[in-house]
Design a protein around this motif. Sequence first.
Motif, PDB file in Angstrom:
ATOM      1  N   LEU A 155      33.477  45.904  30.936  1.00  0.00           N
ATOM      2  CA  LEU A 155      32.791  44.642  31.192  1.00  0.00           C
ATOM      3  C   LEU A 155      31.738  44.324  30.138  1.00  0.00           C
ATOM      4  O   LEU A 155      31.447  43.157  29.875  1.00  0.00           O
ATOM      5  N   GLN A 156      31.191  45.336  29.497  1.00  0.00           N
ATOM      6  CA  GLN A 156      30.199  45.109  28.448  1.00  0.00           C
ATOM      7  C   GLN A 156      30.829  44.544  27.181  1.00  0.00           C
ATOM      8  O   GLN A 156      30.146  43.969  26.346  1.00  0.00           O
ATOM      9  N   THR A 181      32.369  37.053  34.503  1.00  0.00           N
ATOM     10  CA  THR A 181      32.911  36.313  35.638  1.00  0.00           C
ATOM     11  C   THR A 181      34.340  35.862  35.372  1.00  0.00           C
ATOM     12  O   THR A 181      35.229  36.054  36.204  1.00  0.00           O
ATOM     13  N   ASP A 182      34.566  35.263  34.210  1.00  0.00           N
ATOM     14  CA  ASP A 182      35.921  34.808  33.864  1.00  0.00           C
ATOM     15  C   ASP A 182      36.894  35.978  33.801  1.00  0.00           C
ATOM     16  O   ASP A 182      38.029  35.879  34.272  1.00  0.00           O
ATOM     17  N   ALA A 215      41.410  38.802  36.180  1.00  0.00           N
ATOM     18  CA  ALA A 215      42.006  40.083  36.555  1.00  0.00           C
ATOM     19  C   ALA A 215      42.402  40.104  38.028  1.00  0.00           C
ATOM     20  O   ALA A 215      43.482  40.589  38.387  1.00  0.00           O
ATOM     21  N   VAL A 216      41.571  39.554  38.889  1.00  0.00           N
ATOM     22  CA  VAL A 216      41.876  39.521  40.322  1.00  0.00           C
ATOM     23  C   VAL A 216      43.091  38.638  40.587  1.00  0.00           C
ATOM     24  O   VAL A 216      43.993  39.004  41.348  1.00  0.00           O
ATOM     25  N   LEU A 217      43.137  37.458  39.960  1.00  0.00           N
ATOM     26  CA  LEU A 217      44.273  36.565  40.160  1.00  0.00           C
ATOM     27  C   LEU A 217      45.570  37.177  39.627  1.00  0.00           C
ATOM     28  O   LEU A 217      46.631  37.064  40.249  1.00  0.00           O
ATOM     29  N   LYS A 218      45.484  37.856  38.486  1.00  0.00           N
ATOM     30  CA  LYS A 218      46.662  38.504  37.916  1.00  0.00           C
ATOM     31  C   LYS A 218      47.152  39.612  38.842  1.00  0.00           C
ATOM     32  O   LYS A 218      48.354  39.748  39.093  1.00  0.00           O
ATOM     33  N   HIS A 219      46.238  40.392  39.369  1.00  0.00           N
ATOM     34  CA  HIS A 219      46.580  41.467  40.303  1.00  0.00           C
ATOM     35  C   HIS A 219      47.190  40.894  41.579  1.00  0.00           C
ATOM     36  O   HIS A 219      48.179  41.416  42.092  1.00  0.00           O
TER      37      HIS A 219
END
Length: 69
Positions: free
Chosen positions: A37-38, A44-45, A50-54
């Motif tokens: 994340l760093q 946020t994007d 990543a959540v939508l892809k999963h």
Amino acid sequence: MEESAKKRGGRRPGAGRKKSTVKRYGFNAPATVHAVLQQVDSITDFICEAVLKHAKTRVCADLNDDSDD
């Protein structure tokens, strides 16, 4: 004096937080996730993508038909 006391506080038009369609989430990220994340420009994007892809591949097959692009 009583008149000025009525003008303090209370509900006012336009005051307060505006309604939003977003929901805030907080989570504890392990060091490996923190390192990833760093390196991204927008955390946020990145997380939303990543959540939508999963979800499309594993959780919600009906999301495959929807596209926000």
